[in-house]
Design a protein around this motif. Structure first.
Motif, PDB file in Angstrom:
ATOM      1  N   ARG A   1      44.740  29.894  48.872  1.00  0.00           N
ATOM      2  CA  ARG A   1      46.095  29.433  48.516  1.00  0.00           C
ATOM      3  C   ARG A   1      46.552  30.072  47.207  1.00  0.00           C
ATOM      4  NH1 ARG A   1      43.821  24.657  50.384  1.00  0.00           N
ATOM      5  NH2 ARG A   1      43.403  23.880  48.284  1.00  0.00           N
ATOM      6  N   ARG A   2      45.671  30.127  46.227  1.00  0.00           N
ATOM      7  CA  ARG A   2      46.044  30.682  44.922  1.00  0.00           C
ATOM      8  C   ARG A   2      46.300  32.190  45.009  1.00  0.00           C
ATOM      9  NH1 ARG A   2      46.005  26.769  41.291  1.00  0.00           N
ATOM     10  NH2 ARG A   2      44.684  24.953  41.610  1.00  0.00           N
ATOM     11  N   ILE A   3      45.524  32.892  45.839  1.00  0.00           N
ATOM     12  CA  ILE A   3      45.758  34.328  46.042  1.00  0.00           C
ATOM     13  C   ILE A   3      47.118  34.533  46.703  1.00  0.00           C
ATOM     14  CG2 ILE A   3      45.019  36.363  47.358  1.00  0.00           C
ATOM     15  CD1 ILE A   3      42.082  35.335  46.943  1.00  0.00           C
ATOM     16  N   ALA A   4      47.424  33.719  47.715  1.00  0.00           N
ATOM     17  CA  ALA A   4      48.677  33.854  48.472  1.00  0.00           C
ATOM     18  C   ALA A   4      49.910  33.728  47.583  1.00  0.00           C
ATOM     19  CB  ALA A   4      48.726  32.826  49.603  1.00  0.00           C
TER      20      ALA A   4
ATOM     21  N   ALA B   1      46.328  32.085  36.892  1.00  0.00           N
ATOM     22  CA  ALA B   1      45.662  31.082  36.042  1.00  0.00           C
ATOM     23  C   ALA B   1      44.674  30.260  36.873  1.00  0.00           C
ATOM     24  CB  ALA B   1      46.694  30.179  35.375  1.00  0.00           C
ATOM     25  N   GLY B   2      45.097  29.854  38.068  1.00  0.00           N
ATOM     26  CA  GLY B   2      44.216  29.085  38.947  1.00  0.00           C
ATOM     27  C   GLY B   2      43.024  29.907  39.414  1.00  0.00           C
ATOM     28  N   ILE B   3      43.279  31.167  39.754  1.00  0.00           N
ATOM     29  CA  ILE B   3      42.190  32.066  40.153  1.00  0.00           C
ATOM     30  C   ILE B   3      41.226  32.239  38.991  1.00  0.00           C
ATOM     31  CG2 ILE B   3      41.627  34.459  40.766  1.00  0.00           C
ATOM     32  CD1 ILE B   3      44.374  34.476  42.297  1.00  0.00           C
ATOM     33  N   GLY B   4      41.764  32.363  37.789  1.00  0.00           N
ATOM     34  CA  GLY B   4      40.930  32.527  36.592  1.00  0.00           C
ATOM     35  C   GLY B   4      40.012  31.337  36.367  1.00  0.00           C
ATOM     36  N   ARG B   5      40.530  30.138  36.579  1.00  0.00           N
ATOM     37  CA  ARG B   5      39.696  28.937  36.408  1.00  0.00           C
ATOM     38  C   ARG B   5      38.540  28.937  37.410  1.00  0.00           C
ATOM     39  NH1 ARG B   5      44.694  26.725  35.369  1.00  0.00           N
ATOM     40  NH2 ARG B   5      44.985  26.004  37.493  1.00  0.00           N
ATOM     41  N   ILE B   6      38.836  29.293  38.649  1.00  0.00           N
ATOM     42  CA  ILE B   6      37.793  29.344  39.679  1.00  0.00           C
ATOM     43  C   ILE B   6      36.769  30.422  39.325  1.00  0.00           C
ATOM     44  CG2 ILE B   6      37.333  29.916  42.102  1.00  0.00           C
ATOM     45  CD1 ILE B   6      40.131  28.619  42.725  1.00  0.00           C
ATOM     46  N   ALA B   7      37.266  31.607  38.976  1.00  0.00           N
ATOM     47  CA  ALA B   7      36.367  32.724  38.638  1.00  0.00           C
ATOM     48  C   ALA B   7      35.474  32.354  37.462  1.00  0.00           C
ATOM     49  CB  ALA B   7      37.184  33.977  38.317  1.00  0.00           C
ATOM     50  N   HIS B   8      36.043  31.692  36.478  1.00  0.00           N
ATOM     51  CA  HIS B   8      35.264  31.311  35.297  1.00  0.00           C
ATOM     52  C   HIS B   8      34.080  30.420  35.685  1.00  0.00           C
ATOM     53  CE1 HIS B   8      34.658  30.792  31.015  1.00  0.00           C
ATOM     54  NE2 HIS B   8      34.440  29.510  31.256  1.00  0.00           N
ATOM     55  N   GLY B   9      34.315  29.452  36.551  1.00  0.00           N
ATOM     56  CA  GLY B   9      33.238  28.565  36.997  1.00  0.00           C
ATOM     57  C   GLY B   9      32.195  29.290  37.831  1.00  0.00           C
ATOM     58  N   LEU B  10      32.642  30.261  38.622  1.00  0.00           N
ATOM     59  CA  LEU B  10      31.708  30.971  39.490  1.00  0.00           C
ATOM     60  C   LEU B  10      30.802  31.932  38.728  1.00  0.00           C
ATOM     61  CD1 LEU B  10      33.935  31.644  42.618  1.00  0.00           C
ATOM     62  CD2 LEU B  10      31.975  30.096  42.445  1.00  0.00           C
ATOM     63  N   LYS B  11      31.211  32.322  37.516  1.00  0.00           N
ATOM     64  CA  LYS B  11      30.340  33.205  36.724  1.00  0.00           C
ATOM     65  C   LYS B  11      29.000  32.537  36.459  1.00  0.00           C
ATOM     66  CE  LYS B  11      33.239  33.995  33.341  1.00  0.00           C
ATOM     67  NZ  LYS B  11      33.843  34.499  32.101  1.00  0.00           N
TER      68      LYS B  11
ATOM     69  N   ALA C   1      47.341  42.162  37.305  1.00  0.00           N
ATOM     70  CA  ALA C   1      47.505  41.243  38.436  1.00  0.00           C
ATOM     71  C   ALA C   1      47.007  41.832  39.758  1.00  0.00           C
ATOM     72  CB  ALA C   1      48.961  40.820  38.555  1.00  0.00           C
ATOM     73  N   ASP C   2      47.389  43.068  40.058  1.00  0.00           N
ATOM     74  CA  ASP C   2      46.996  43.642  41.350  1.00  0.00           C
ATOM     75  C   ASP C   2      45.482  43.712  41.490  1.00  0.00           C
ATOM     76  OD1 ASP C   2      49.640  43.916  42.071  1.00  0.00           O
ATOM     77  OD2 ASP C   2      49.754  46.057  41.572  1.00  0.00           O
ATOM     78  N   GLU C   3      44.804  44.187  40.453  1.00  0.00           N
ATOM     79  CA  GLU C   3      43.348  44.303  40.499  1.00  0.00           C
ATOM     80  C   GLU C   3      42.703  42.910  40.530  1.00  0.00           C
ATOM     81  OE1 GLU C   3      39.614  46.294  40.715  1.00  0.00           O
ATOM     82  OE2 GLU C   3      41.658  46.714  41.336  1.00  0.00           O
TER      83      GLU C   3
ATOM     84  N   LEU D   1      40.251  41.636  43.468  1.00  0.00           N
ATOM     85  CA  LEU D   1      38.916  41.107  43.165  1.00  0.00           C
ATOM     86  C   LEU D   1      38.771  39.656  43.608  1.00  0.00           C
ATOM     87  CD1 LEU D   1      38.443  42.730  39.665  1.00  0.00           C
ATOM     88  CD2 LEU D   1      36.932  43.062  41.636  1.00  0.00           C
ATOM     89  N   ALA D   2      39.841  38.890  43.516  1.00  0.00           N
ATOM     90  CA  ALA D   2      39.796  37.490  43.967  1.00  0.00           C
ATOM     91  C   ALA D   2      39.520  37.425  45.461  1.00  0.00           C
ATOM     92  CB  ALA D   2      41.100  36.777  43.626  1.00  0.00           C
ATOM     93  N   GLY D   3      40.059  38.385  46.218  1.00  0.00           N
ATOM     94  CA  GLY D   3      39.766  38.456  47.650  1.00  0.00           C
ATOM     95  C   GLY D   3      38.288  38.750  47.889  1.00  0.00           C
ATOM     96  N   GLU D   4      37.727  39.636  47.084  1.00  0.00           N
ATOM     97  CA  GLU D   4      36.296  39.945  47.174  1.00  0.00           C
ATOM     98  C   GLU D   4      35.470  38.714  46.788  1.00  0.00           C
ATOM     99  OE1 GLU D   4      33.336  42.820  44.659  1.00  0.00           O
ATOM    100  OE2 GLU D   4      35.258  43.695  45.280  1.00  0.00           O
TER     101      GLU D   4
END
Length: 129
Positions: free
Chosen positions: A41-44, A49-59, A86-88, A92-95
């Motif tokens: 949903r956040r990628i779409a 900011a939402g993707i960043g929060r998720i990515a931060h936790g997944l690190k 943003a594009d990159e 990466l969020a898709g990956e």
């Protein structure tokens, strides 16, 4: 078949504490159960900011579970967001999404296999005179 989790590394790291590994995996499964859909949903909508929060936790999760590709993708996603690429970041969020889905599936399979091993051991013990 390449896995997201370095299973030999994870099992060696916690060799004498496999029940703890099971607990870590169950925690990840519970905590991240809805995250792939949330990440979709956040990628779409381009919610960096939402993707960043998720990515931060997944690190840290990726590091704890010896999932280096997940950890590295999360780290790079976070970095691209900080640098306003943003594009990159979205690529990466898709990956990251695919790696997270794979980590959750691998975790379920490992837990199911351990449950099967325990069940077999218990049946064998019960059958011994």
């Amino acid at each position: 078949c390449e896995t997201v989790i370095d299973w030999p590394g994870l099992e060696a790291r916690f060799s004498d504490r496999l029940p703890f590994v099971a607990k870590l995996l169950r925690s990840a499964l519970d905590y991240y159960a809805d995250t792939p859909d949330e990440l979709d949903r956040r990628i779409a909508v381009g919610d960096l900011a939402g993707i960043g929060r998720i990515a931060h936790g997944l690190k840290s999760t990726g590091g704890n579970l010896m999932a280096r590709r997940l950890r590295d993708a999360a780290r790079q996603t976070d970095l691209e967001i900080q640098h306003h690429n943003a594009d990159e970041a979205l690529r990466l969020a898709g990956e990251l999404h695919g790696l997270l889905r794979a980590l959750l599936a691998e975790s379920r399979r490992w837990l199911e296999a351990r449950h099967e091993e325990k069940s077999t051991e218990e049946r064998t013990k019960d059958q011994q005179p």
